[in-house]
Design an enzyme around this catalytic site. Structure first.
Site, PDB file in Angstrom:
ATOM      1  N   LYS A  71      15.392  -3.912 -14.895  1.00  0.00           N
ATOM      2  CA  LYS A  71      16.945  -4.003 -15.170  1.00  0.00           C
ATOM      3  C   LYS A  71      17.197  -3.774 -16.834  1.00  0.00           C
ATOM      4  CE  LYS A  71      19.145  -5.836 -12.352  1.00  0.00           C
ATOM      5  NZ  LYS A  71      19.974  -7.073 -11.489  1.00  0.00           N
TER       6      LYS A  71
ATOM      7  N   ARG B 245      22.048 -11.946 -14.980  1.00  0.00           N
ATOM      8  CA  ARG B 245      21.539 -11.182 -14.205  1.00  0.00           C
ATOM      9  C   ARG B 245      19.959 -11.282 -14.045  1.00  0.00           C
ATOM     10  NH1 ARG B 245      24.121  -5.432 -12.948  1.00  0.00           N
ATOM     11  NH2 ARG B 245      23.535  -6.146 -10.745  1.00  0.00           N
TER      12      ARG B 245
ATOM     13  N   GLY C   5      18.018  -8.561  -4.493  1.00  0.00           N
ATOM     14  CA  GLY C   5      18.804  -9.757  -3.667  1.00  0.00           C
ATOM     15  C   GLY C   5      17.896 -10.727  -3.509  1.00  0.00           C
TER      16      GLY C   5
ATOM     17  N   MET D 188      16.379 -12.453  -6.159  1.00  0.00           N
ATOM     18  CA  MET D 188      16.608 -13.407  -7.194  1.00  0.00           C
ATOM     19  C   MET D 188      18.211 -13.766  -7.566  1.00  0.00           C
ATOM     20  SD  MET D 188      13.317 -13.039  -9.777  1.00  0.00           S
ATOM     21  CE  MET D 188      13.630 -11.394  -9.991  1.00  0.00           C
TER      22      MET D 188
ATOM     23  N   ARG E 273      17.471   2.387 -11.821  1.00  0.00           N
ATOM     24  CA  ARG E 273      16.198   2.351 -11.479  1.00  0.00           C
ATOM     25  C   ARG E 273      15.770   3.526 -10.829  1.00  0.00           C
ATOM     26  NH1 ARG E 273      17.621  -2.982  -7.837  1.00  0.00           N
ATOM     27  NH2 ARG E 273      18.621  -2.055  -6.240  1.00  0.00           N
TER      28      ARG E 273
ATOM     29  N   HIS F  68      22.288  -4.810   1.516  1.00  0.00           N
ATOM     30  CA  HIS F  68      21.158  -5.687   1.502  1.00  0.00           C
ATOM     31  C   HIS F  68      19.926  -5.223   2.631  1.00  0.00           C
ATOM     32  CE1 HIS F  68      18.539  -9.068   2.424  1.00  0.00           C
ATOM     33  NE2 HIS F  68      18.403  -9.222   1.318  1.00  0.00           N
TER      34      HIS F  68
ATOM     35  N   GLU G  11     -24.362  -5.422   4.570  1.00  0.00           N
ATOM     36  CA  GLU G  11     -23.635  -6.375   5.379  1.00  0.00           C
ATOM     37  C   GLU G  11     -23.646  -7.903   5.012  1.00  0.00           C
ATOM     38  OE1 GLU G  11     -23.119  -5.760   9.331  1.00  0.00           O
ATOM     39  OE2 GLU G  11     -25.313  -4.927   9.451  1.00  0.00           O
TER      40      GLU G  11
ATOM     41  N   SER H  34     -24.574   1.886   3.888  1.00  0.00           N
ATOM     42  CA  SER H  34     -23.363   2.070   4.351  1.00  0.00           C
ATOM     43  C   SER H  34     -22.936   0.640   4.386  1.00  0.00           C
ATOM     44  CB  SER H  34     -23.234   2.458   5.709  1.00  0.00           C
ATOM     45  OG  SER H  34     -21.729   2.719   6.135  1.00  0.00           O
TER      46      SER H  34
ATOM     47  N   GLY I 201     -20.980  -2.334   5.261  1.00  0.00           N
ATOM     48  CA  GLY I 201     -20.356  -3.029   6.286  1.00  0.00           C
ATOM     49  C   GLY I 201     -19.501  -4.287   5.951  1.00  0.00           C
ATOM     50  N   THR I 202     -18.209  -3.848   5.212  1.00  0.00           N
ATOM     51  CA  THR I 202     -17.655  -4.723   4.417  1.00  0.00           C
ATOM     52  C   THR I 202     -16.930  -5.864   5.468  1.00  0.00           C
ATOM     53  OG1 THR I 202     -15.676  -3.315   4.489  1.00  0.00           O
ATOM     54  CG2 THR I 202     -17.158  -3.184   2.610  1.00  0.00           C
TER      55      THR I 202
ATOM     56  N   ASP J  55     -18.422  -7.543   8.034  1.00  0.00           N
ATOM     57  CA  ASP J  55     -19.546  -8.676   8.049  1.00  0.00           C
ATOM     58  C   ASP J  55     -19.683  -9.366   6.508  1.00  0.00           C
ATOM     59  OD1 ASP J  55     -19.659  -9.132  10.468  1.00  0.00           O
ATOM     60  OD2 ASP J  55     -21.782  -8.274  10.755  1.00  0.00           O
TER      61      ASP J  55
ATOM     62  N   CYS K  67     -18.342   1.656   6.104  1.00  0.00           N
ATOM     63  CA  CYS K  67     -17.939   1.711   7.444  1.00  0.00           C
ATOM     64  C   CYS K  67     -16.963   0.676   7.908  1.00  0.00           C
ATOM     65  CB  CYS K  67     -18.971   2.089   8.319  1.00  0.00           C
ATOM     66  SG  CYS K  67     -20.142   1.030   8.408  1.00  0.00           S
TER      67      CYS K  67
ATOM     68  N   TYR L 248     -18.548   8.343   0.224  1.00  0.00           N
ATOM     69  CA  TYR L 248     -17.516   8.360   1.635  1.00  0.00           C
ATOM     70  C   TYR L 248     -17.044   7.268   1.956  1.00  0.00           C
ATOM     71  CZ  TYR L 248     -21.390   7.203   4.786  1.00  0.00           C
ATOM     72  OH  TYR L 248     -22.409   6.500   5.359  1.00  0.00           O
TER      73      TYR L 248
END
Length: 908
Positions: free
Chosen positions: A30, A99, A108, A110, A343, A459, A770, A789, A791-792, A794, A857, A877
């Site tokens: 602001k 403000r 809205g 704050m 804004r 709002h 993994e 690859s 294995g996020t 695990d 993956c 990938y």
């Protein structure tokens, strides 16, 4: 920043003439934009901004910087000299607003206080100076009401009830019908409420009012609703808020005054035109609060054509300057137009895509910038279903289409019920006369929001658009009675718990559940819709243009997690460039479960061989279908991963079955053997037990059978003139020795198939990373792997020590509320922990094998923020569910467009 870290010459206050829009970190959004409009010589009331740095000192140390008071005093004196009046002076008082203004818009969430400087001594001076006694007392009652609630913590309902009682006694419906005497009496009531509830008198010293208001704004940064909103919108909690102190201009000075909110384009659709709300004889909070119904901005042309024409010029100036949709707050004081805020405006997902392409066509931005103006989250919203227009449904009414979508749920009339029912698995629609910031948690819990008051700038509308939540506002023909928990539409009464459907694209409200149909964007991705002239096709055209550019510039390829030909074909239509994860365990369910049971129960090599031979042709058929669906594209097939007990009956169910059979003397030998096997295979923590590569090493012939099925399927597909590109992935490897043993066995099987079929086969062999040990020894593992690859799923569990199925239900909510997590690490990758392992594994793996192909993956492959991380670390990938492929494609393009040239991430 604590007080001890403050620099001796550090500046904490900036005049509006000193800043610009690039100082949002320091001045907040602001303040930076007020300074920018001042630089553009637009009519901005004079004022100054207290920086976010001052807020940080206050929040960390519990006290404002020592130098702040003197700086504020110096800027206030300069403002008084410029305005020719002093703050709160008795005869002609200067009044100011205080403000909030964070870097990122938090509508809205704050606090704001208007009319600071009014007191028992100065209200008469304001009346004389303005020539309007009613206006002066209306401004004073507003100050006490806002100050009491915001600064002194008095319940806002107490003021509203007193105001309603005064209107009822006067037999009027709106506060503008109250005269000066009514408002004078109301001020007395309000001061009594403050005294009884706050334990102190309303402060009469104008500087004390301002200082307390500034502190309240600082405190509101850590208010419950602000923290909840930041978590929802992923806004960092350490930014702090600036405070803007601005000389007051008054929209409540009569019919030639007013206040409004305007958009340079429709934030719901993106269409160009005159969009916004205006309210005569009102202050700004009246518009966004939705407590009085506004008139469309276009009506201002008839009310005050001079101000309207000037506003249109300013809106054009701002949109060309910011090169984007602008959201503007303005006030007209007796025919003089003043700009209070601008804004870059929040918008719906559809509007985001339309506006981005419109701005390209107008020459304001290029394609690269257009790509940054949209997000994967917005694209996902556009893929949600919509109501079937051909369906028969009872129309209850129609309001303003504030935020699109098709939402169905049970009617609830307060936030507490919305949260409670939602946590019980119910889908709800939050219905209110109008929402306020205290309703935020209920709005988050609901499928959609419906209000009987307010417009596109209320709002409810602004917050819903920001969250991508379906919203219909200003449905005036619907009578909402929150006390009796019901809504009336003509003769139809909707009680709490009745199902309603709201269409945020048309503003229509229906009784009961309306059936849905696929989104036109999904139809486009599936090849069933093309860009054209109507509204849906215009949106599809905008999506097509941006997706085409994203595909041209992205480096990351996007594959699918798919286990059958049907999913594979759909993924290919959605733009998948192969399969990154085929989970073979899903092929062992259903009718094949009995064959797996035979494998598990086998006591001899012959029995085991027979069971594997029965599974072989079925697996081969599965893979042939996959290779056909993904012909010419890579298909990564993961060998069996989960523990074997998952293919056996539930231990409790089986125990009961055996016990009942024994009681009837009706023994079932197979059930007894199954129960023994279940007990034998039972593990305290099966996800860390006998699974993945460990199964392949312990169950002779299991992985060999799967490799043979893959190789024979590839040979068959080649014989059919196809182009199979199979990749065999060994799961849960923790050491290179495990991988070497399985690889040797697999290469022997492939050689046998090659010799038997006469077909030359080149099947890539790699592994999932993994486990933390795999990531830490990636350099060694790369010696035996052609690809990794990650294995996020695990990897996240094992790095954090979390059992996902347990922790998400037990304590994740508390962790999110306490700020330990900004977002679940299963939703967006943990860059510092899990991400650090991924980064080092990439570096170590490629140091050993420069041509190592790298992908991911886990579910993070379709998460927008995570896709950017995978681009940064140099993966080749990402792989995700078919529905999220377009999202991943878009974000991969955005990541590439954002990345500096020559970032070292080459394509493989």
């Amino acid at each position: 920043m604590s007080e001890k870290n403050v620099q001796p010459d550090q500046k904490f206050v900036y005049d509006f003439t000193e800043g610009n829009r690039d100082l949002k970190d320091l001045l907040g959004g602001k303040g930076a934009n007020l300074a920018e409009m001042t630089n553009l010589r637009l009519p901005v009331p004079p004022g100054f901004t207290i920086t976010t740095e001052a807020c940080k000192v206050y929040l960390e140390s519990g006290a404002e910087p020592a130098a702040l008071r003197d700086e504020v005093s110096a800027h206030l004196e300069a403002l008084e000299r410029r305005m020719g009046k002093k703050l709160g002076q008795a005869d002609d008082p200067l009044l100011v607003s205080v403000r909030s203004g964070a870097k990122f818009s938090m509508p809205g969430m704050m606090d704001t206080v208007l009319n600071i400087g009014l007191s028992d001594a100065s209200v008469a001076g304001l009346a004389e100076q303005s020539g309007d006694e009613r206006f002066a007392w209306d401004s004073y009652r507003r100050l006490i009401q806002m100050f009491g609630k915001t600064v002194l913590g008095v319940e806002g309902d107490l003021f509203e009830e007193a105001l309603d009682a005064t209107k009822e006694a006067k037999k009027v419906s709106v506060d503008t019908d109250l005269d000066a005497a009514d408002l004078k009496a109301l001020v007395k009531q309000f001061k009594k409420i403050v005294k009884s509830r706050a334990g102190r008198d309303f402060p009469q010293d104008p500087r004390e009012q301002m200082d307390l208001a500034v502190t309240a704004v600082f405190d509101s940064w850590n208010g419950d609703r602000a923290k909840l909103y930041r978590r929802q919108e992923r806004i960092p909690g350490d930014l702090g808020t600036a405070v803007n102190i601005c000389s007051m201009v008054f929209g409540n000075l009569g019919p030639d005054s007013g206040t409004g909110v305007a958009f340079t384009r429709d934030p719901a659709s993106g269409q160009q035109g005159v969009y916004g709300d205006y309210l005569q004889n009102a202050q700004g909070e009246d518009v966004v609060a939705g407590i009085r119904n506004t008139v469309p901005l276009a009506d201002l042309e008839k009310i005050d054509k001079v101000s309207y024409d000037r506003l249109m010029q300013i809106m054009e100036t701002l949109e060309n300057h910011y090169q984007d949709l602008c959201d503007i707050e303005f006030t007209i004081e007796r025919g003089q137009l003043w700009m209070l805020q601008t804004r870059v405006g929040k918008r719906t997902a559809g509007a985001a895509f339309r506006i981005a392409t419109q701005l390209v066509d107008q020459g304001l931005i290029d394609e690269a910038e257009a790509l940054q103006r949209v997000t994967g989250a917005q694209l996902a919203q556009l893929m949600f279903p919509r109501f079937d227009e051909a369906a028969r449904a009872e129309l209850l009414g129609r309001g303003i289409a504030a935020s699109p979508g098709a939402a169905v749920g049970k009617a609830v009339f307060d936030s507490y019920t919305a949260i409670k029912w939602s946590r019980s698995g119910e889908k709800v629609i939050l219905i209110r006369r109008e929402t306020n910031p205290d309703d935020l948690d209920g709005m988050i819990a609901a499928e959609g929001i419906l209000t009987s008051r307010g417009g596109k700038t209320s709002h409810a509308a602004v917050v819903a658009r920001g969250m991508g939540k379906t919203c219909v506002c200003g449905a005036e023909e619907l009578e909402v009675d929150t006390k009796r928990r019901r809504m009336t539409a003509g003769t139809t009464v909707i009680e709490e718990g009745d199902v309603v459907s709201i269409d945020g694209s048309t503003g229509k409200v229906y009784l009961g559940e309306v059936p849905v149909v696929p989104s036109p964007v999904v139809e486009y991705f599936e090849g069933r819709m093309h860009a054209g002239a109507d509204d849906a096709d215009e949106l599809v055209g905008a999506v097509h243009r941006i997706m085409s550019y994203a595909d041209r510039v992205r480096r990351l390829r996007v594959r699918a997690n798919a286990d059958n030909a049907e999913d594979a074909l759909r993924a290919r239509r959605f733009g998948a460039q192969g399969i990154g994860l085929c989970r073979t365990e899903h092929m062992f369910l259903g009718e094949r479960r009995e064959m797996v049971e035979k494998l598990i129960l086998a006591d001899t090599d012959d029995e085991r061989t027979t069971a594997l031979e029965q599974l072989l042709p079925l697996q081969k058929k599965d893979f042939i279908e996959l290779f056909e669906a993904m012909d010419g594209l890579p298909v990564t097939i993961r060998l069996l991963d989960p523990p074997l007990h998952e293919f056996l009956p539930d231990i409790t169910e089986l125990s009961v079955r055996v016990a009942l059979a024994e009681s009837r003397k009706d023994h079932n030998e197979n059930d007894l053997r199954l129960l023994q096997a279940v007990h034998r295979l039972h593990e305290q923590n099966p996800m860390l037990g006998l699974r993945g590569v460990r199964l392949g090493l312990v169950i002779p012939g299991l992985f060999a059978m799967q490799v043979r099925a893959i190789a024979e399927a590839a040979a068959a597909r080649k014989d059919a003139k196809g182009d199979p590109r199979a990749e065999i992935m060994i799961p849960l490897v923790g050491t290179v020795q495990e991988l070497e043993i399985v690889r040797d066995e697999a290469e022997q099987v492939i050689a046998e198939v090659r010799a038997a079929t006469g077909v030359e086969l080149k099947l890539a062999l790699g592994t999932m990373i993994e486990l933390p040990r795999a990531a830490l020894t990636a350099g060694q593992i790369a010696e035996a792997a052609e690809f990794f690859s990650f294995g996020t799923n695990d990897l996240t569990q094992t790095v954090w020590g979390f059992s996902r199925d347990d922790v998400e239900a037990s304590f994740f909510t508390a962790y999110l509320e306490k700020g330990i997590f900004g977002v679940s690490p299963f939703e967006t990758i943990d860059r510092d922990g899990v991400g650090s392992l991924v980064r080092s594994a990439v570096a170590d793996g490629r140091a050993t094998r420069p041509d190592l192909k790298l992908g991911v993956c886990g579910e993070h492959g379709g998460d927008p923020e995570s896709v950017h991380f995978f681009h940064e670390v140099g993966l080749d990938y990402v792989s995700c569910s078919p529905f999220r492929i377009p999202v991943a494609r878009l974000e991969a393009g955005r990541a590439a467009a954002l990345a500096p040239k020559g970032d070292g991430t080459g394509t493989r």
